[in-house]
Scaffold this motif. Structure first.
Motif, PDB file in Angstrom:
ATOM      1  N   SER A   8      -3.145   5.849   1.581  1.00  0.00           N
ATOM      2  CA  SER A   8      -4.567   5.328   2.014  1.00  0.00           C
ATOM      3  C   SER A   8      -5.294   6.443   2.358  1.00  0.00           C
ATOM      4  O   SER A   8      -4.057   7.556   3.234  1.00  0.00           O
ATOM      5  CB  SER A   8      -4.923   3.907   2.111  1.00  0.00           C
ATOM      6  OG  SER A   8      -4.576   3.982   3.776  1.00  0.00           O
ATOM      7  N   ASP A  40      -6.257  -3.008   4.769  1.00  0.00           N
ATOM      8  CA  ASP A  40      -6.513  -1.104   5.157  1.00  0.00           C
ATOM      9  C   ASP A  40      -7.807  -0.513   5.653  1.00  0.00           C
ATOM     10  O   ASP A  40      -7.484   0.081   6.368  1.00  0.00           O
ATOM     11  CB  ASP A  40      -6.003  -1.049   3.592  1.00  0.00           C
ATOM     12  CG  ASP A  40      -5.574   0.616   3.515  1.00  0.00           C
ATOM     13  OD1 ASP A  40      -3.670   0.874   5.092  1.00  0.00           O
ATOM     14  OD2 ASP A  40      -6.332   1.517   3.249  1.00  0.00           O
ATOM     15  N   ILE A  84      -7.504   3.985  -2.152  1.00  0.00           N
ATOM     16  CA  ILE A  84      -6.245   3.267  -1.459  1.00  0.00           C
ATOM     17  C   ILE A  84      -5.510   2.788  -3.347  1.00  0.00           C
ATOM     18  O   ILE A  84      -6.208   2.779  -4.284  1.00  0.00           O
ATOM     19  CB  ILE A  84      -6.381   2.040  -1.156  1.00  0.00           C
ATOM     20  CG1 ILE A  84      -5.663   1.527   0.072  1.00  0.00           C
ATOM     21  CG2 ILE A  84      -7.747   1.552  -1.755  1.00  0.00           C
ATOM     22  CD1 ILE A  84      -5.240   0.131   0.329  1.00  0.00           C
ATOM     23  N   VAL A 129       1.044  -0.613   0.039  1.00  0.00           N
ATOM     24  CA  VAL A 129      -0.277  -0.136  -0.413  1.00  0.00           C
ATOM     25  C   VAL A 129       1.131   1.303   0.106  1.00  0.00           C
ATOM     26  O   VAL A 129       1.910   1.636   1.659  1.00  0.00           O
ATOM     27  CB  VAL A 129      -1.185  -0.331   1.127  1.00  0.00           C
ATOM     28  CG1 VAL A 129      -1.855   0.942   1.215  1.00  0.00           C
ATOM     29  CG2 VAL A 129      -1.810  -0.886   1.198  1.00  0.00           C
ATOM     30  N   TYR A 166     -13.335   6.395   1.171  1.00  0.00           N
ATOM     31  CA  TYR A 166     -12.121   6.254   0.656  1.00  0.00           C
ATOM     32  C   TYR A 166     -11.732   5.794  -0.330  1.00  0.00           C
ATOM     33  O   TYR A 166     -12.108   5.530  -1.472  1.00  0.00           O
ATOM     34  CB  TYR A 166     -12.762   4.658   1.332  1.00  0.00           C
ATOM     35  CG  TYR A 166     -11.474   3.793   1.467  1.00  0.00           C
ATOM     36  CD1 TYR A 166     -11.115   3.510   2.557  1.00  0.00           C
ATOM     37  CD2 TYR A 166     -11.021   2.788   0.500  1.00  0.00           C
ATOM     38  CE1 TYR A 166      -9.508   2.942   2.690  1.00  0.00           C
ATOM     39  CE2 TYR A 166     -10.140   1.778   0.814  1.00  0.00           C
ATOM     40  CZ  TYR A 166      -8.975   1.801   1.221  1.00  0.00           C
ATOM     41  OH  TYR A 166      -8.013   1.128   1.659  1.00  0.00           O
TER      42      TYR A 166
END
Length: 217
Positions: free
Chosen positions: A31, A207, A183, A28, A181
């Motif tokens: 995010s 996440d 990411i 990742v 949201y």
């Protein structure tokens, strides 16, 4: 004997798959979540992949695995490909698309977009690649010379091509069309589309849980 050979072959193939899986990785890179936001398990989430036609198989795998990952946490999730087909929203205007979603009681849309796919070539040196002048230490004895040259001739360097995938997922509310949201991830040399989809979905759900967007159970 044949049974033994089959078992050995299966073991080798399994080891190869595990090795390839170990060489790949997903991380990742960033995010974000709208503060004080969490998903209600009574809401219906549609997973929508936006992937180039040349990666069509990847889109199906991504949607499938993300739906499974969300369902395992108790959330209602469906695949856009399964519900509406590969190009259900093509050519539609905004209100038409929203009407289509509301008709199927979709509350949220989670997009999966391939931002970029980059190939990079790297050189892997072989053994004994150092050069030296005539009369060097390897020339003095036959075996030393032979062993040195053998490595240079039969184990030369080579080029290998690695692939990096840059993906982004956004979760939107259909009611007010707000971003809840987001990411971004980077995947290095996945063993297969299936494996990449499984690992990606796992990272996203993990996440989401960390961000307290979804619950742990």
């Amino acid at each position: 004997m044949k049974t033994k050979m089959k078992l050995m072959t299966a073991g080798i193939l399994t080891g190869l798959v595990l090795f390839l899986g170990a060489c790949s990785s997903t991380k990742v890179t960033s995010s974000w979540k709208e503060p004080e936001t969490s998903l209600d398990k009574g809401k219906k989430i549609m997973v929508l992949g936006l992937v180039n036609d040349r990666e069509g198989r990847l889109r199906g795998q991504m949607e499938k695995e993300m739906v499974l990952a969300l369902k395992q946490r108790g959330y209602q999730a469906v695949s856009a490909f399964d519900v509406f087909g590969p190009k259900a929203f093509k050519g539609l205007k905004e209100e038409q698309a929203l009407k289509k979603l509301r008709k199927d009681d979709i509350d949220n849309v989670l997009t999966i977009v391939m931002l970029d796919k980059a190939k990079e070539k790297s050189y892997v040196p072989g053994n004994n690649m150092m050069y030296g002048p005539w009369g060097g230490p390897y020339y003095g004895r036959w075996w030393g010379y032979y062993n040195w040259m053998y490595g240079r001739v039969y184990d030369p360097g080579y080029y290998t091509t690695n692939t990096r995938y840059f993906l982004e997922s956004n979760l939107y509310s259909i009611q007010d069309q707000q971003l809840l949201y987001s990411i971004q991830t980077e995947t290095f040399d996945p063993a297969s589309a299936e494996r990449m989809a499984v690992v990606y979905s796992s990272h996203v759900v993990k996440d989401m849980t960390k961000q307290q967007l979804i619950s742990r159970n």
